[in-house]
Design an enzyme around this catalytic site. Sequence first.
Site, mmCIF file in Angstrom:
data_model
loop_
_atom_site.group_PDB
_atom_site.id
_atom_site.type_symbol
_atom_site.label_atom_id
_atom_site.label_comp_id
_atom_site.label_asym_id
_atom_site.label_seq_id
_atom_site.Cartn_x
_atom_site.Cartn_y
_atom_site.Cartn_z
ATOM 1 N N LYS A 27 0.838 -1.215 0.000
ATOM 2 C CA LYS A 27 0.000 0.000 0.000
ATOM 3 C C LYS A 27 0.866 1.254 0.000
ATOM 4 O O LYS A 27 2.006 1.246 0.495
ATOM 5 C CB LYS A 27 -0.967 0.045 1.183
ATOM 6 N N GLY A 115 9.686 -0.727 4.750
ATOM 7 C CA GLY A 115 9.842 0.211 3.646
ATOM 8 C C GLY A 115 8.770 1.292 3.588
ATOM 9 O O GLY A 115 8.804 2.157 2.718
ATOM 10 N N GLY A 119 4.440 -4.003 4.242
ATOM 11 C CA GLY A 119 4.671 -5.405 3.868
ATOM 12 C C GLY A 119 4.289 -6.388 4.964
ATOM 13 O O GLY A 119 3.684 -7.428 4.683
ATOM 14 N N GLY A 120 4.637 -6.089 6.201
ATOM 15 C CA GLY A 120 4.308 -6.998 7.302
ATOM 16 C C GLY A 120 2.798 -7.110 7.479
ATOM 17 O O GLY A 120 2.260 -8.213 7.670
ATOM 18 N N ASP A 154 -2.861 -1.259 9.647
ATOM 19 C CA ASP A 154 -3.000 -1.332 8.184
ATOM 20 C C ASP A 154 -3.580 -2.663 7.704
ATOM 21 O O ASP A 154 -3.880 -2.812 6.520
ATOM 22 C CB ASP A 154 -1.625 -1.183 7.506
#
Length: 316
Positions: A27, A115, A119-120, A154
């Site tokens: 995202k 980043g 991602g996690g 998220d």
Amino acid sequence: MTEAWRPDDDGQRRGASGPVRVRVPAKVNLHLGVGPLRRDGYHELNTVYHAISIHDELTARRGDTLALTMEGEGAGELALDDTNLVIRAAHALAGYAGVLPHARLHLRKQIPLAGGLAGGSADAAAALVACDALWGTGLSRDELAGIAADLGSDVPFLIHGGTALGTGRGEAVSPVLARPTSWHWVVAIADGGLSTPAAYRELDRLREAGTAGPPLGSTDALLAALRQRDPRVLAAALGNDLQDAALAMRPALAETLKAGEAAGALAGLVSGSGPTCVFLAGDEKHAVRLAADLTAAAVCREVRVAHGPVAGARIV
Ligand code: ATP
């Protein structure tokens, strides 16, 4: 191929008989408005999430224990134990549904670690969707979103995908209903990551010192820009309150943003808490040209082109 759960002869739910493969996107935040620090330690957010075509992939197979292997971005660096968000998500789902958390999970990672591309959280969302199908727990999207919110702010959006408004600490997600338009992005991946909590602390420090820019506030202008379907209009409306903090922590990002601008990007901004920077292009061809110029400028570890919005965590 996977199959939906169906009752066994003895009435037990069985889940999928074969492996379940789930693809989940990264995202970016088209607007990341950071409000005051709440009493629970989180900041109040006003954000517009946007899922882009950089994907992780999680495969879940039946097993006698819970085990995770991985390849790609972060392999050898990222712990594969109970601290990994994939394992935490599997335990959370099993606990909620009252099943044994048994699965062999394999993660193929393309989203860089720490980043600013979530991602996690994406991997946690993928694990929820994959294990739900593998174990035949058959939870509703709302139930999955509830477990997701406990795993990270998220995570509900990464189940959802598309473009969506995030409020609260980001976990309350509602879709943005815009006519389908594809936006084209160039993604500049930096060497190493930035810690999200550290970026929020840095923003608090800059605000206390009076050196942070004015808060972005409402998402109205961004939402209106999305409806116009003109990349130049969208470019003018993009914004990220965490950008000043990311630049203070990693001054070299200013060079990356400058290089994108010099290469003709319509706009550039730090993604989430950074250090990834994203640049908006006018169309796909422009994105490819921009990516080549940015690669030649050698201001980051890797440059990729992407488009959005794309779907959230889905079985493929
Ligand atoms: P965000 O944009 O949500 O703030 P991020 O993209 O900056 O996140 P992530 O890649 O989500 O960062 O990782 C943040 C931290 O979460 C990592 O430094 C790592 O310690 C931990 N983590 C646990 N599981 C995972 C996973 N499967 N993938 C990536 N990080 C993980």
